[in-house]
Design a protein around this motif. Structure first.
Motif, PDB file in Angstrom:
ATOM      1  N   PRO A 244       0.801  -1.233   0.000  1.00 35.82           N
ATOM      2  CA  PRO A 244       0.000   0.000   0.000  1.00 35.82           C
ATOM      3  C   PRO A 244       0.830   1.278   0.000  1.00 35.82           C
ATOM      4  N   HIS A 245       1.975   1.281   0.684  1.00 32.88           N
ATOM      5  CA  HIS A 245       2.789   2.497   0.744  1.00 32.88           C
ATOM      6  C   HIS A 245       3.441   2.844  -0.597  1.00 32.88           C
ATOM      7  N   PHE A 246       3.382   1.927  -1.553  1.00 32.62           N
ATOM      8  CA  PHE A 246       3.886   2.222  -2.895  1.00 32.62           C
ATOM      9  C   PHE A 246       3.117   3.385  -3.519  1.00 32.62           C
ATOM     10  N   ALA A 247       2.022   3.776  -2.899  1.00 27.65           N
ATOM     11  CA  ALA A 247       1.225   4.906  -3.384  1.00 27.65           C
ATOM     12  C   ALA A 247       2.017   6.200  -3.408  1.00 27.65           C
ATOM     13  N   ILE A 248       3.080   6.307  -2.613  1.00 31.08           N
ATOM     14  CA  ILE A 248       3.880   7.533  -2.575  1.00 31.08           C
ATOM     15  C   ILE A 248       5.011   7.508  -3.599  1.00 31.08           C
ATOM     16  N   SER A 249       5.123   6.418  -4.364  1.00 31.73           N
ATOM     17  CA  SER A 249       6.250   6.262  -5.275  1.00 31.73           C
ATOM     18  C   SER A 249       6.270   7.346  -6.344  1.00 31.73           C
ATOM     19  N   GLU A 250       7.428   7.506  -6.950  1.00 33.00           N
ATOM     20  CA  GLU A 250       7.634   8.556  -7.951  1.00 33.00           C
ATOM     21  C   GLU A 250       8.324   7.981  -9.173  1.00 33.00           C
ATOM     22  N   THR A 251       8.161   8.632 -10.298  1.00 32.88           N
ATOM     23  CA  THR A 251       8.836   8.170 -11.512  1.00 32.88           C
ATOM     24  C   THR A 251      10.282   8.659 -11.524  1.00 32.88           C
ATOM     25  N   PRO A 252      11.144   7.999 -12.263  1.00 29.58           N
ATOM     26  CA  PRO A 252      12.500   8.523 -12.435  1.00 29.58           C
ATOM     27  C   PRO A 252      12.510   9.925 -13.036  1.00 29.58           C
ATOM     28  N   THR A 253      11.517  10.233 -13.859  1.00 31.99           N
ATOM     29  CA  THR A 253      11.462  11.560 -14.490  1.00 31.99           C
ATOM     30  C   THR A 253      11.375  12.672 -13.457  1.00 31.99           C
ATOM     31  N   PHE A 254      10.728  12.402 -12.330  1.00 33.90           N
ATOM     32  CA  PHE A 254      10.615  13.400 -11.263  1.00 33.90           C
ATOM     33  C   PHE A 254      12.009  13.847 -10.807  1.00 33.90           C
ATOM     34  N   THR A 255      12.890  12.885 -10.547  1.00 35.81           N
ATOM     35  CA  THR A 255      14.256  13.223 -10.170  1.00 35.81           C
ATOM     36  C   THR A 255      15.008  13.842 -11.336  1.00 35.81           C
ATOM     37  N   GLY A 256      14.768  13.335 -12.547  1.00 40.23           N
ATOM     38  CA  GLY A 256      15.434  13.906 -13.711  1.00 40.23           C
ATOM     39  C   GLY A 256      15.112  15.370 -13.904  1.00 40.23           C
ATOM     40  N   ARG A 257      13.853  15.722 -13.781  1.00 40.32           N
ATOM     41  CA  ARG A 257      13.465  17.130 -13.893  1.00 40.32           C
ATOM     42  C   ARG A 257      14.092  17.973 -12.791  1.00 40.32           C
ATOM     43  N   ALA A 258      14.135  17.413 -11.586  1.00 45.59           N
ATOM     44  CA  ALA A 258      14.677  18.159 -10.456  1.00 45.59           C
ATOM     45  C   ALA A 258      16.164  18.448 -10.637  1.00 45.59           C
ATOM     46  N   VAL A 259      16.920  17.449 -11.071  1.00 41.48           N
ATOM     47  CA  VAL A 259      18.359  17.642 -11.265  1.00 41.48           C
ATOM     48  C   VAL A 259      18.628  18.597 -12.418  1.00 41.48           C
ATOM     49  N   ALA A 260      17.849  18.514 -13.494  1.00 42.84           N
ATOM     50  CA  ALA A 260      18.026  19.449 -14.611  1.00 42.84           C
ATOM     51  C   ALA A 260      17.775  20.881 -14.170  1.00 42.84           C
ATOM     52  N   ALA A 261      16.755  21.081 -13.349  1.00 47.54           N
ATOM     53  CA  ALA A 261      16.471  22.430 -12.849  1.00 47.54           C
ATOM     54  C   ALA A 261      17.597  22.921 -11.946  1.00 47.54           C
ATOM     55  N   PHE A 262      18.095  22.043 -11.102  1.00 47.42           N
ATOM     56  CA  PHE A 262      19.198  22.417 -10.215  1.00 47.42           C
ATOM     57  C   PHE A 262      20.439  22.772 -11.023  1.00 47.42           C
ATOM     58  N   ALA A 263      20.708  22.014 -12.087  1.00 52.09           N
ATOM     59  CA  ALA A 263      21.884  22.278 -12.919  1.00 52.09           C
ATOM     60  C   ALA A 263      21.818  23.645 -13.578  1.00 52.09           C
ATOM     61  N   ALA A 264      20.607  24.135 -13.836  1.00 50.19           N
ATOM     62  CA  ALA A 264      20.435  25.428 -14.498  1.00 50.19           C
ATOM     63  C   ALA A 264      20.317  26.584 -13.515  1.00 50.19           C
ATOM     64  N   ASP A 265      20.341  26.300 -12.221  1.00 44.29           N
ATOM     65  CA  ASP A 265      20.162  27.329 -11.193  1.00 44.29           C
ATOM     66  C   ASP A 265      21.487  28.056 -10.946  1.00 44.29           C
ATOM     67  N   PRO A 266      21.573  29.353 -11.231  1.00 45.58           N
ATOM     68  CA  PRO A 266      22.836  30.068 -11.016  1.00 45.58           C
ATOM     69  C   PRO A 266      23.191  30.224  -9.540  1.00 45.58           C
ATOM     70  N   ASP A 267      22.227  29.985  -8.651  1.00 50.31           N
ATOM     71  CA  ASP A 267      22.473  30.141  -7.210  1.00 50.31           C
ATOM     72  C   ASP A 267      22.652  28.809  -6.493  1.00 50.31           C
ATOM     73  N   ARG A 268      22.911  27.751  -7.233  1.00 49.05           N
ATOM     74  CA  ARG A 268      22.955  26.427  -6.614  1.00 49.05           C
ATOM     75  C   ARG A 268      24.124  26.232  -5.671  1.00 49.05           C
TER      76      ARG A 268
END
Length: 317
Positions: A244-268
Motif C-alpha cells: 500500500p505504501h507504494f502509493a507515494i512512489s515517484e517516476t524517475p522523471t521526477f528526479t530527472g526534472r529536479a536535477v536538470a532544474a538544479f543544474a540550471a540554477d545560477p544560485d545552486r
C-alpha cells in the motif's frame, strides 16, 4: 532551465533515475555523454559476452542499454553520446575523459549514478553471514567506482567556473545518519558514503567555482521496481494491493526534472556539500511528476511508514 552549450556526463546512465536525468539534461539543451556497462556496442576483446538479443550486459543482468538512453535523449530533442565504460577500470575512465576533452574541450555537469549492487544486498544478513565477496563488491561499486570517476573527470570540470558534480545515492543525510535497519552493512556504508563524497568534493571544488552535491530519489518506479511488482507505468497502482505504501512512489522523471532544474540554477552553490532529495528540489523549482502530482516521499517515510501508520498520501503528493 535551459542548458544550451553545456556538456554533461551521466555515469551509470543505463536505467532508473540516472537514465531520466540524462534525458532531462538533454531535453534542456545539454550535450550528454551516457556511460555504463550494458550496451549494444561490441565489447573490447575479452570484456563481456554478447547475449542472444545482441546486448552485452553488466552483472545487473537487465536489458536497458546506454544506447537506449541516448534514444530517449534524441526523442526529447537533445543530443546524446553513448560510451561503453566500466568505471571500475581506471584505464577505461581515463580514455573516456580523453575522449570528452578531444570532442568537447570541457565538461560542465558530471552525474555519478554508478551502482548496480542491488543483487548483492543480502537483506537483513549481519556482516558475518553476508557473502564477503558480495559485501566487498558493493563497496567497490558504490565507493571505488565513484572515486575513480572523479579522479579522471573532475580535471575537465574545474576548467570553467560553474561546474556541477552530482553524486547519486539512496537516502537523505538525516535518514542515513542512523543504520538502515533491514538492509546490510556494506549496502549502508556504500550509500552513506555519498554524503561524505559530496562534502569532501565540495571543499575540493570550491576554489574553482564548482559545486558538488548528493541527490536521492525515494521510492522509485524504476524499470526493475515495476517489473518486480509485475506492473507497468500505466497500471502501477495495481501494486498497491501488495504494498500500500507504494502509493507515494515517484517516476524517475521526477528526479530527472529536479536535477536538470538544479543544474540550471545560477544560485545552486549555496547547497554545495549537502544532500538534496527529489521532493525538496521539486518544491524549490515548482516541478511536478508526470501525473501532475508532487510526491514528498521522504517526509511520508518519516511521518507515515516509519511510525506504522496505514498508507495515506493525503498531504504528501
Amino acid at each position: 532551465m535551459r542548458l544550451e552549450g553545456k556538456v554533461a556526463l551521466v555515469a551509470g546512465g543505463t536505467r532508473g533515475a540516472s537514465r531520466a536525468i540524462a534525458t532531462e539534461l538533454g531535453r534542456n539543451g545539454a550535450t550528454v555523454y551516457v556511460t555504463g556497462r550494458t550496451s549494444a556496442a561490441p565489447p573490447p576483446a575479452g570484456d563481456g559476452a554478447r547475449t542472444s538479443d545482441g546486448i552485452v550486459r553488466s552483472e545487473v543482468g537487465r536489458a536497458e542499454t546506454i544506447e537506449g538512453t541516448v534514444e530517449l535523449i534524441t526523442e526529447a530533442g537533445g543530443r546524446g553520446i553513448a560510451v561503453r565504460t566500466d568505471h571500475l577500470d581506471p584505464g577505461q575512465v581515463r580514455a573516456l575523459a580523453e575522449r570528452v576533452d578531444t570532442e568537447q574541450g570541457r565538461l560542465d555537469i558530471l552525474v555519478d549514478g554508478l551502482w548496480g549492487g542491488d543483487n548483492y544486498l543480502g537483506w537483513e544478513q549481519p556482516v558475518w553471514e553476508h557473502s564477503l565477496a558480495d559485501s566487498l563488491r558493493m563497496i567497490r561499486l558504490g565507493i571505488d567506482a565513484h572515486i575513480i570517476t572523479s579522479h579522471h573527470l573532475l580535471p575537465l570540470l574545474i576548467r570553467n567556473p560553474g561546474g556541477l558534480l552530482v553524486e547519486m545515492t539512496d537516502g537523505t543525510a538525516e535518514y542515513n545518519s542512523r543504520f538502515r535497519v533491514g538492509t546490510s552493512l556494506a549496502f549502508y556504508v556504500a550509500k552513506a558514503a555519498a554524503h561524505h563524497l559530496a562534502m569532501g568534493q565540495a571543499h575540493e571544488l570550491s576554489g574553482y567555482g564548482c559545486t558538488a552535491v548528493a541527490v536521492t530519489p525515494r521510492w522509485l518506479r524504476s524499470e526493475a521496481m515495476l517489473e518486480h511488482y509485475d506492473v507497468t507505468e500505466e497500471n502501477w497502482r495495481d501494486a498497491l494491493s501488495q504494498v500500500p505504501h507504494f502509493a507515494i512512489s515517484e517516476t524517475p522523471t521526477f528526479t530527472g526534472r529536479a536535477v536538470a532544474a538544479f543544474a540550471a540554477d545560477p544560485d545552486r552553490d549555496e547547497f554545495s556539500g549537502s544532500t538534496l532529495n527529489s521532493g525538496d528540489l521539486a518544491k524549490r523549482y515548482g516541478i511536478d511528476d508526470v501525473d501532475g502530482s508532487r510526491p514528498d516521499s521522504w517526509r511520508y517515510l518519516d511521518e507515515v511508514v516509519d511510525v506504522g501508520k496505514p498508507a495515506d498520501t493525503t498531504g504528501y503528493r
